[in-house]
Design a protein around this motif. Structure first.
Motif, PDB file in Angstrom:
ATOM      1  N   LYS A  83      -9.004   5.561  -2.666  1.00  0.00           N
ATOM      2  CA  LYS A  83      -8.824   5.781  -4.106  1.00  0.00           C
ATOM      3  C   LYS A  83     -10.174   6.000  -4.781  1.00  0.00           C
ATOM      4  O   LYS A  83     -11.192   5.438  -4.361  1.00  0.00           O
ATOM      5  CB  LYS A  83      -8.104   4.585  -4.738  1.00  0.00           C
ATOM      6  CG  LYS A  83      -6.611   4.550  -4.490  1.00  0.00           C
ATOM      7  CD  LYS A  83      -5.976   3.395  -5.229  1.00  0.00           C
ATOM      8  CE  LYS A  83      -4.447   3.457  -5.121  1.00  0.00           C
ATOM      9  NZ  LYS A  83      -3.895   4.602  -5.875  1.00  0.00           N
ATOM     10  N   LYS A  84     -10.203   6.787  -5.819  1.00  0.00           N
ATOM     11  CA  LYS A  84     -11.456   7.131  -6.495  1.00  0.00           C
ATOM     12  C   LYS A  84     -12.177   5.888  -7.000  1.00  0.00           C
ATOM     13  O   LYS A  84     -13.398   5.778  -6.889  1.00  0.00           O
ATOM     14  CB  LYS A  84     -11.174   8.083  -7.658  1.00  0.00           C
ATOM     15  CG  LYS A  84     -10.800   9.486  -7.222  1.00  0.00           C
ATOM     16  CD  LYS A  84     -10.624  10.404  -8.425  1.00  0.00           C
ATOM     17  CE  LYS A  84     -10.298  11.821  -7.977  1.00  0.00           C
ATOM     18  NZ  LYS A  84     -10.102  12.736  -9.138  1.00  0.00           N
ATOM     19  N   GLY A  85     -11.433   4.938  -7.538  1.00  0.00           N
ATOM     20  CA  GLY A  85     -12.054   3.723  -8.063  1.00  0.00           C
ATOM     21  C   GLY A  85     -12.728   2.908  -6.970  1.00  0.00           C
ATOM     22  O   GLY A  85     -13.831   2.393  -7.143  1.00  0.00           O
ATOM     23  N   TYR A  86     -12.065   2.810  -5.822  1.00  0.00           N
ATOM     24  CA  TYR A  86     -12.616   2.066  -4.697  1.00  0.00           C
ATOM     25  C   TYR A  86     -13.851   2.761  -4.139  1.00  0.00           C
ATOM     26  O   TYR A  86     -14.879   2.134  -3.847  1.00  0.00           O
ATOM     27  CB  TYR A  86     -11.567   1.910  -3.594  1.00  0.00           C
ATOM     28  CG  TYR A  86     -11.919   0.853  -2.563  1.00  0.00           C
ATOM     29  CD1 TYR A  86     -12.609   1.187  -1.403  1.00  0.00           C
ATOM     30  CD2 TYR A  86     -11.563  -0.474  -2.747  1.00  0.00           C
ATOM     31  CE1 TYR A  86     -12.937   0.234  -0.454  1.00  0.00           C
ATOM     32  CE2 TYR A  86     -11.884  -1.445  -1.809  1.00  0.00           C
ATOM     33  CZ  TYR A  86     -12.570  -1.086  -0.667  1.00  0.00           C
ATOM     34  OH  TYR A  86     -12.889  -2.050   0.261  1.00  0.00           O
ATOM     35  N   GLN A  87     -13.777   4.095  -4.017  1.00  0.00           N
ATOM     36  CA  GLN A  87     -14.921   4.846  -3.527  1.00  0.00           C
ATOM     37  C   GLN A  87     -16.101   4.792  -4.499  1.00  0.00           C
ATOM     38  O   GLN A  87     -17.259   4.783  -4.084  1.00  0.00           O
ATOM     39  CB  GLN A  87     -14.521   6.295  -3.257  1.00  0.00           C
ATOM     40  CG  GLN A  87     -13.681   6.481  -2.002  1.00  0.00           C
ATOM     41  CD  GLN A  87     -14.420   6.077  -0.745  1.00  0.00           C
ATOM     42  OE1 GLN A  87     -15.554   6.504  -0.524  1.00  0.00           O
ATOM     43  NE2 GLN A  87     -13.800   5.237   0.075  1.00  0.00           N
ATOM     44  N   TYR A  92     -21.669   2.437  -5.532  1.00  0.00           N
ATOM     45  CA  TYR A  92     -22.651   1.560  -6.178  1.00  0.00           C
ATOM     46  C   TYR A  92     -23.158   0.466  -5.236  1.00  0.00           C
ATOM     47  O   TYR A  92     -24.348   0.132  -5.245  1.00  0.00           O
ATOM     48  CB  TYR A  92     -22.047   0.956  -7.453  1.00  0.00           C
ATOM     49  CG  TYR A  92     -21.940   1.954  -8.586  1.00  0.00           C
ATOM     50  CD1 TYR A  92     -23.086   2.499  -9.156  1.00  0.00           C
ATOM     51  CD2 TYR A  92     -20.696   2.370  -9.069  1.00  0.00           C
ATOM     52  CE1 TYR A  92     -23.008   3.425 -10.192  1.00  0.00           C
ATOM     53  CE2 TYR A  92     -20.602   3.298 -10.091  1.00  0.00           C
ATOM     54  CZ  TYR A  92     -21.759   3.825 -10.641  1.00  0.00           C
ATOM     55  OH  TYR A  92     -21.674   4.750 -11.650  1.00  0.00           O
ATOM     56  N   VAL A  93     -22.247  -0.085  -4.437  1.00  0.00           N
ATOM     57  CA  VAL A  93     -22.684  -1.101  -3.462  1.00  0.00           C
ATOM     58  C   VAL A  93     -23.703  -0.496  -2.501  1.00  0.00           C
ATOM     59  O   VAL A  93     -24.753  -1.086  -2.214  1.00  0.00           O
ATOM     60  CB  VAL A  93     -21.475  -1.660  -2.684  1.00  0.00           C
ATOM     61  CG1 VAL A  93     -21.947  -2.514  -1.501  1.00  0.00           C
ATOM     62  CG2 VAL A  93     -20.596  -2.484  -3.598  1.00  0.00           C
ATOM     63  N   TYR A  94     -23.413   0.701  -2.031  1.00  0.00           N
ATOM     64  CA  TYR A  94     -24.282   1.392  -1.072  1.00  0.00           C
ATOM     65  C   TYR A  94     -25.664   1.635  -1.656  1.00  0.00           C
ATOM     66  O   TYR A  94     -26.695   1.273  -1.060  1.00  0.00           O
ATOM     67  CB  TYR A  94     -23.620   2.715  -0.684  1.00  0.00           C
ATOM     68  CG  TYR A  94     -24.394   3.582   0.281  1.00  0.00           C
ATOM     69  CD1 TYR A  94     -25.238   4.582  -0.177  1.00  0.00           C
ATOM     70  CD2 TYR A  94     -24.244   3.424   1.659  1.00  0.00           C
ATOM     71  CE1 TYR A  94     -25.925   5.413   0.704  1.00  0.00           C
ATOM     72  CE2 TYR A  94     -24.927   4.244   2.552  1.00  0.00           C
ATOM     73  CZ  TYR A  94     -25.768   5.237   2.060  1.00  0.00           C
ATOM     74  OH  TYR A  94     -26.433   6.051   2.934  1.00  0.00           O
ATOM     75  N   GLY A 166     -16.911  13.592   1.691  1.00  0.00           N
ATOM     76  CA  GLY A 166     -15.993  12.533   1.276  1.00  0.00           C
ATOM     77  C   GLY A 166     -14.606  12.863   1.774  1.00  0.00           C
ATOM     78  O   GLY A 166     -14.431  13.617   2.716  1.00  0.00           O
ATOM     79  N   PHE A 167     -13.601  12.314   1.137  1.00  0.00           N
ATOM     80  CA  PHE A 167     -12.233  12.650   1.509  1.00  0.00           C
ATOM     81  C   PHE A 167     -11.347  12.544   0.284  1.00  0.00           C
ATOM     82  O   PHE A 167     -11.656  11.846  -0.691  1.00  0.00           O
ATOM     83  CB  PHE A 167     -11.684  11.770   2.624  1.00  0.00           C
ATOM     84  CG  PHE A 167     -12.243  10.367   2.640  1.00  0.00           C
ATOM     85  CD1 PHE A 167     -12.046   9.497   1.585  1.00  0.00           C
ATOM     86  CD2 PHE A 167     -12.959   9.928   3.726  1.00  0.00           C
ATOM     87  CE1 PHE A 167     -12.556   8.221   1.618  1.00  0.00           C
ATOM     88  CE2 PHE A 167     -13.476   8.652   3.769  1.00  0.00           C
ATOM     89  CZ  PHE A 167     -13.273   7.790   2.706  1.00  0.00           C
ATOM     90  N   LYS A 168     -10.243  13.271   0.330  1.00  0.00           N
ATOM     91  CA  LYS A 168      -9.292  13.232  -0.764  1.00  0.00           C
ATOM     92  C   LYS A 168      -8.534  11.913  -0.749  1.00  0.00           C
ATOM     93  O   LYS A 168      -8.328  11.309   0.285  1.00  0.00           O
ATOM     94  CB  LYS A 168      -8.314  14.397  -0.630  1.00  0.00           C
ATOM     95  CG  LYS A 168      -8.953  15.766  -0.797  1.00  0.00           C
ATOM     96  CD  LYS A 168      -7.917  16.866  -0.670  1.00  0.00           C
ATOM     97  CE  LYS A 168      -8.562  18.237  -0.827  1.00  0.00           C
ATOM     98  NZ  LYS A 168      -7.563  19.334  -0.695  1.00  0.00           N
ATOM     99  N   GLU A 169      -8.135  11.506  -1.927  1.00  0.00           N
ATOM    100  CA  GLU A 169      -7.398  10.258  -2.040  1.00  0.00           C
ATOM    101  C   GLU A 169      -6.093  10.336  -1.269  1.00  0.00           C
ATOM    102  O   GLU A 169      -5.340  11.296  -1.375  1.00  0.00           O
ATOM    103  CB  GLU A 169      -7.116   9.949  -3.511  1.00  0.00           C
ATOM    104  CG  GLU A 169      -6.318   8.657  -3.708  1.00  0.00           C
ATOM    105  CD  GLU A 169      -6.100   8.350  -5.176  1.00  0.00           C
ATOM    106  OE1 GLU A 169      -6.865   8.889  -5.997  1.00  0.00           O
ATOM    107  OE2 GLU A 169      -5.170   7.593  -5.489  1.00  0.00           O
ATOM    108  N   GLN A 170      -5.829   9.320  -0.433  1.00  0.00           N
ATOM    109  CA  GLN A 170      -4.596   9.255   0.331  1.00  0.00           C
ATOM    110  C   GLN A 170      -4.031   7.849   0.238  1.00  0.00           C
ATOM    111  O   GLN A 170      -4.770   6.876   0.130  1.00  0.00           O
ATOM    112  CB  GLN A 170      -4.843   9.602   1.801  1.00  0.00           C
ATOM    113  CG  GLN A 170      -5.436  10.996   2.004  1.00  0.00           C
ATOM    114  CD  GLN A 170      -5.705  11.258   3.457  1.00  0.00           C
ATOM    115  OE1 GLN A 170      -4.782  11.280   4.250  1.00  0.00           O
ATOM    116  NE2 GLN A 170      -6.964  11.454   3.804  1.00  0.00           N
TER     117      GLN A 170
END
Length: 640
Positions: A83-87, A92-94, A166-170
């Motif tokens: 999900k976009k929010g999780y990514q 930011y963590v990275y 990256g990858f699309k939200e799934q």
């Protein structure tokens, strides 16, 4: 798309992001070289890439530490991972963790020219008493704006490349069982890989890399700083704050109680060969010749050969280790530098010019060599050996016969002892050779062909002590036939102690009791000495014996000719220093004395602190003076 394909895509992206981190650490290493090329003395592009290749191991450890949280969040079996929010959270963590660590590499583009080593946690000690930290930082940014610009540019490029893949939200809505099973496998595999990356591998004999390990891969000491990266240097010295100067007394007072410079004129100048054995875990407890006066009921010796050799040697039966680990023993015996709360070699300060048996004997024309049957670099010996300046290192690689590998630590002692003898036969005299043994170590195995040959005893270590003693026997039998044997001083000691069988060695002080033995084939050194002795006394004793005619740095004393320094012992255990001298033992926690004990009270049972006398007061001052001079010389890089 199946859940398996879904997780494979995530793994690919995770590896890509970690690859970017490795790539930008390489870029930082290139910048470090160009800013300091005149100090690093790299002769060719090929040499640079060779150094950079060895640096990957240190980059890996730093990056795995820095990215533990990021990787964990990336592989958790959560259906919202893409999900976009999780990514966005992962982004930011990275970068928060990575860019903070990465910035320290850029500090060293400039700071390296002032301290000639990678920045470590010790820099905090330097800044601790500065009240204008903000001003100093501002001036750094202004004066070295180009470094800041490089950091901003490379960071922006890093962010750009991160976003390119990256990858699309799934959302996983089918076959969740398969998803969670594959996720659990992924979690275990990545977790084990991370553990191996932080340690170096998963072998029992391998300890995590330290700063001195960078010296394993280089022939020039300055190249070690190019192998290293600054985040690694800071991480590996974090918590090593025991290496900071202390101020217990004035310089004048200190000099009344401690003598760290020695010069002897007791013997004519000679150049005998020196062969030094630092024997793994060879406690005094196991050796009969060193226990004849201890009156231990039902005592059993496990060293028949050393016992017989002792009758023709000068032995010190009241000797102690200065540290508790193998690397402590190496620095104590060879360089006369003890380790206390933390290992000197794991501190921010081992990479400096260090006066030792290696440097002093080399100045007299000696060939110097270090033998250790473990995989090359194990225990940090190769790195520290390179700092000391050994001409040659002989390890498992050079032995080149894995049929004699014990499966855990290294080559069995008996064949490796013979290997050293064969190598010494090829050397021009005089030579100084050190052998650090491996077999008398947990898991306490011996070669299958010798099962049943040595007494099993009451402890697992006893049969391996018997085996190593036999290795000594075989070595001396064969070495005695060699032309160099008669002109050689042999020294046998231990790095530290190990399993205890008798109550006498359960006593707090006696837990550090080790043998010190000097043997000369012509019998010039013989007898039993009961004065206090310690590992750091071996360095000055050797120089006294060969008539070394220059002043040298030593906290120890010559065991055969020093009439000025009262015999003493200092070591560290149970979070306190133990200082033995004269009639008493002093226990000191670094700030205050916690107890005085009779010198015979090795169990520290009867604290005499409430009946303090003049000798106790002198003992306290001597302990503090030693520590003040010790930390001052190490921190101020005055070990030469």
């Amino acid at each position: 798309m199946s859940s398996n394909i879904f997780r494979i895509k995530e793994v690919f992206v995770l590896f890509y992001r970690m690859f970017l981190a490795f790539f930008f650490y390489f870029v930082a290493r290139v910048f470090f070289y160009f800013y300091n090329f005149d100090l690093l003395n790299v002769s060719s592009v090929g040499e640079f890439f060779s150094i950079a290749y060895h640096g990957i191991a240190f980059d890996r450890m730093a990056l795995f530490y820095v990215n533990i949280l990021f990787v964990l969040l990336s592989i958790l079996p959560l259906v919202v991972n893409t999900k976009k929010g999780y990514q966005r959270m992962l982004f930011y963590v990275y970068f928060i963790f990575n860019l903070i660590a990465y910035a320290t590499n850029f500090i060293d583009l400039i700071y390296y020219r002032f301290i000639y080593s990678r920045t470590t946690i010790a820099v905090m000690d330097s800044l601790e008493h500065e009240s204008n930290k903000l001003t100093l930082f501002s001036k750094f940014l202004i004066n070295y704006w180009h470094v800041f610009a490089l950091f901003v540019f490379t960071s922006a490029l890093w962010v750009y490349l991160y976003k390119k893949v990256g990858f699309k939200e799934q959302i996983v809505i089918e076959n969740k069982k398969q998803y969670f099973i594959s996720s659990a496998v992924l979690f275990i595999v990545v977790g084990v890989g991370f553990l191996a990356g932080i340690r170096g591998d998963l072998k029992k004999s391998t300890r995590p890399l330290n700063l001195i390990d960078a010296n394993r891969y280089v022939s020039k000491p300055e190249h070690a700083d190019l192998v290293l990266n600054t985040p690694f240097a800071i991480i590996r010295t974090f918590g090593k704050t025991s290496f900071s100067k202390v101020d217990f007394m004035t310089e004048e007072e200190k000099n009344k109680y401690v003598s760290s410079e020695k010069m002897y004129s007791n013997n004519p100048a000679t150049t005998p060969n020196i062969v030094l054995f630092i024997t793994e875990s060879f406690s005094k407890e196991y050796i009969g010749a060193f226990n004849e006066d201890e009156n231990i009921p039902n005592y059993v010796s496990y060293t028949p050969f050393i016992d017989s050799l002792s009758k023709q040697s000068l032995i010190f039966t009241n000797a102690f280790a200065n540290g508790s680990k193998s690397i402590h023993g190496m620095s104590s015996v060879i360089a006369g530098i003890p380790s206390f709360k933390d290992a000197f070699t794991s501190s921010p300060y081992p990479k400096q010019e260090i006066e030792s048996l290696v440097s002093t004997l080399k100045s007299k024309g000696y060939d110097t060599s270090f033998f250790h049957g473990a995989p090359n670099g194990s225990m940090g010996f190769l790195g520290f050996g390179n700092i000391l300046g050994y001409d040659h290192y002989y390890g498992k690689t050079e032995f080149n016969n894995d049929d004699e590998f014990d499966g855990v630590w290294g080559i069995w002692d008996e064949p490796f002892f013979q290997y050293m003898r064969e190598v010494l036969n090829t050397k021009k005299q005089p030579f100084f050779s050190t052998l650090f043994t491996v077999s008398s170590h947990e898991p306490f195995n011996i070669p299958a062909k010798y099962e049943g040959k040595f007494p099993v005893g009451n402890k697992q270590i006893h049969k391996t002590i018997g085996y190593t003693d036999y290795a000594f026997k075989r070595f001396f039998e064969e070495a005695s036939k060699e032309p160099w044997f008669e002109n050689t001083i042999f020294i046998i000691t231990a790095d530290h102690t190990n399993q205890v069988d008798y109550d006498e060695y359960l006593k707090v002080v006696n837990r550090a009791a080790v043998p010190i033995l000097f043997y000369t084939p012509n019998g010039t050194l013989h007898g039993k000495n009961i004065d206090l002795a310690q590992q750091i006394d071996i360095f000055p004793t050797v120089l006294d014996l060969i008539g070394y005619d220059k002043p040298f740095r030593s906290w120890g004393r010559s065991l055969v000719g020093d009439k000025e320094v009262t015999p003493f012992v200092i070591n560290y255990g149970a979070n306190q220093y133990t200082f033995q001298r004269g009639n008493y033992i002093c226990r000191f926690d670094g700030k205050k004395v916690t107890g005085f004990f009779d010198i015979k009270d090795k169990a520290l049972e009867n604290n005499l602190i409430n009946s303090k006398n003049k000798e106790m007061e002198e003992l306290e001052m001597a302990c503090k003076a030693f520590l003040q001079d010790y930390f001052e010389r190490i921190v101020d890089r005055k070990l030469n």
